[in-house]
Design an enzyme around this catalytic site. Structure first.
Site, short mmCIF file in Angstrom:
data_model
loop_
_atom_site.label_atom_id
_atom_site.label_comp_id
_atom_site.label_asym_id
_atom_site.label_seq_id
_atom_site.Cartn_x
_atom_site.Cartn_y
_atom_site.Cartn_z
N ARG A 169 14.81 -12.97 -15.77
CA ARG A 169 14.58 -13.66 -14.50
C ARG A 169 13.18 -13.34 -14.00
NH1 ARG A 169 18.73 -15.65 -15.92
NH2 ARG A 169 20.71 -15.76 -14.80
N ASP A 197 -9.90 -3.85 -4.50
CA ASP A 197 -10.89 -4.18 -5.53
C ASP A 197 -12.33 -4.09 -5.03
OD1 ASP A 197 -10.66 -6.33 -3.83
OD2 ASP A 197 -10.75 -7.84 -5.40
N ASP A 209 -6.09 -5.93 -2.13
CA ASP A 209 -6.30 -5.86 -3.58
C ASP A 209 -6.92 -4.55 -4.08
OD1 ASP A 209 -5.23 -8.35 -3.90
OD2 ASP A 209 -7.14 -9.40 -4.11
N GLN A 240 3.73 -9.74 0.59
CA GLN A 240 2.96 -8.50 0.38
C GLN A 240 1.79 -8.38 1.35
OE1 GLN A 240 2.51 -8.05 -4.25
NE2 GLN A 240 3.07 -10.14 -3.75
#
Ligand code: ADP
Ligand code: F6P
Length: 324
Positions: A248, A133, A131, A256
C-alpha cells in the site's frame, strides 16, 4: 558609519513552516524593545510588490507562538527574479520607510534578499523551511515539527502494516532534499529509504530486499519515499506484483507543513528572530542566520548560498543496517 535602522519590515516567503509565527513574534517584539518600528509585509515578495504592508505592534503577535503556518501568509513570486521588479520593490520599501528587512524562507527567498540588499535595503534572512536543505545551518525553522509529524504518522502506518503483513510505501515531503525521509528512515526503523540525492532507481534491489526480509520472517516492510522520487502508488503496484506481498502507498503530503510547532522550533525560531533584529541594529546587511555546533551565527548570503550540503553517508548506511 553603518546606517541606523528605524523601521524593520518582515515577510515570509516560499513554503510555510511551523515556527515561522514564533520568528515573526520575536522580530516584532525584539525590534519594539529596541525602539524600532515594525511593518509586516503580507504574502512574501508578491505582497511587497502590491504594497500589502501594515504596522505591527506587540499585540499583533500575541497568541501566535503556538500556531503553525504564518500570520503574514506566504507566496511564491516568480516575477521577483526580474531586476526591474527588484528595483521597484526596493523603492516600495523606501516609500514605506522600511530601511531594514527580515526575510524568512528558504534558499530561493534568500536570493531575493540578496537582490534587495544590492538595491540598498539592509536585509537579513532566516532559514524557514521544513526541508532542512540550507547548507549554512544544521537547523531550519519547521523541520523539527515536520519530521515529528511524519514520524508519528509512519508509526501509525507501521502498526497496520505489521498486522496485515504488508509492505508500505510512505511518501514524505522533500522535492529536492531527502532529510525528512532520512530522519524518518532512522526514527521509524524503515527497511528502505529512497532519497532524491541517493536513489539509483534499481527497483529490483528493493524487490530482492523485500523478499529476503520476508523469508527471514519480517512482518512488514516500510519504505520511506521522498516526494522527489514520488510515484508511490504505481511503485506499490509493481512491488506487489513482483514480490507477492500486499503493498500500500500512503502520501503524507501537506499535513507535514502544518500543526503547532515543537518546543525546539519555537525556541530556535524565537532566538533567530531576535538575532536578526540585533544584526540589523548593528548595521549588518546581506546576512543569513544559521545554527552550527551549538551556536547561532550569521553568514554573508553570497557565501551561504555557495555552500554545499550533503546527506550524511554514515546516517544513510546505518538506516539500512539498523533495520535488519
Ligand atoms: P524557498 O524560499 O522556500 O526556497 P522558492 O524557491 O519558491 O522557496 O523561492 C521563494 C521566492 O523567492 C520565489 O517565489 C521568488 O519570489 C523569490 N526568489 C527565488 N529565487 C530568486 C532569485 N533567483 N532572484 C530573486 N528572487 C528569487
Ligand atoms: O516547503 C518545502 C516543500 O514542502 C517541499 O518539501 C515540497 O516539495 C514543496 O515545498 C511543495 O510545495 P507546494 O506548497 O507548492 O506544494
Amino acid at each position: 558609519m553603518a546606517k541606523e535602522i528605524h523601521t524593520i519590515g518582515v515577510l515570509t516567503s516560499g513554503g510555510d513552516a511551523p515556527g515561522m509565527n514564533a520568528a515573526i513574534r520575536a522580530v516584532v517584539r525584539q525590534a519594539i524593545s529596541k525602539g524600532k518600528k515594525v511593518k509586516g509585509i503580507k504574502r512574501g515578495y508578491a505582497g511587497l510588490l502590491q504594497e500589502e504592508i501594515e504596522d505591527m505592534e506587540a499585540k499583533h503577535v500575541s497568541d501566535i507562538i503556538q500556531r503553525g503556518g504564518t500570520i503574514l501568509q506566504t507566496a511564491r513570486c516568480l516575477e521577483f527574479k526580474q531586476p526591474e521588479i527588484q528595483k521597484q520593490a526596493a523603492d516600495i520599501c523606501r516609500k514605506h520607510g522600511i530601511d531594514g528587512i527580515i526575510i524568512i524562507g528558504g534558499d530561493g527567498s534568500f536570493r531575493g534578499a540578496q537582490r534587495l540588499a544590492e538595491q540598498g535595503i539592509n536585509t537579513i534572512g532566516l532559514p524557514g523551511t521544513i526541508d532542512l536543505d540550507i547548507a549554512c545551518t544544521e537547523y531550519t525553522i519547521g523541520f523539527d515539527t515536520a519530521v515529528n509529524t511524519a514520524m508519528e504518522a509512519i508509526d501509525k502506518v507501521r502498526d497496520t502494516s505489521t498486522s496485515h503483513e504488508r509492505c508500505s510505501i510512505i511518501e514524505v515531503m522533500g522535492r529536492h532534499a531527502g532529510y525528512i525521509a532520512l530522519w524518518c528512515g532512522i526514527a521509524n526503523g524503515a527497511e528502505d529509504i529512497l532519497l532524491p540525492e541517493k536513489y539509483d532507481y534499481d527497483e529490483q534491489k528493493l524487490v530482492n530486499h523485500i523478499i529476503a526480509n520476508r523469508q527471514r520472517g519480517k512482518k512488514h516492510h516500510i519504505i520511506v519515499n521522498a516526494e522527489g522520487i514520488g510515484h508511490s502508488t504505481s511503485m506499490a503496484k509493481r512491488i506487489e506484483a513482483a514480490t507477492g506481498m500486499e503493498t500500500r502507498a500512503t502520501i503524507l503530503g501537506h499535513m507535514q507543513r502544518g500543526g503547532s510547532p515543537t518546543c525546539k522550533d519555537r525556541v530556535y525560531a524565537s532566538t533567530m528572530g531576535a538575532l536578526a533584529v540585533d544584526l540589523l541594529c548593528e548595521g549588518k546587511s546581506n546576512r543569513v542566520v544559521g545554527y552550527q555546533n551549538g551556536e547561532y551565527i550569521d553568514f554573508d548570503i553570497d557565501e551561504a548560498l555557495s555552500m554545499d550540503k550533503r546527506i550524511s553517508e554514515y546516517q544513510y548506511e546505518i538506516c539500512q543496517t539498523l533495520s535488519i
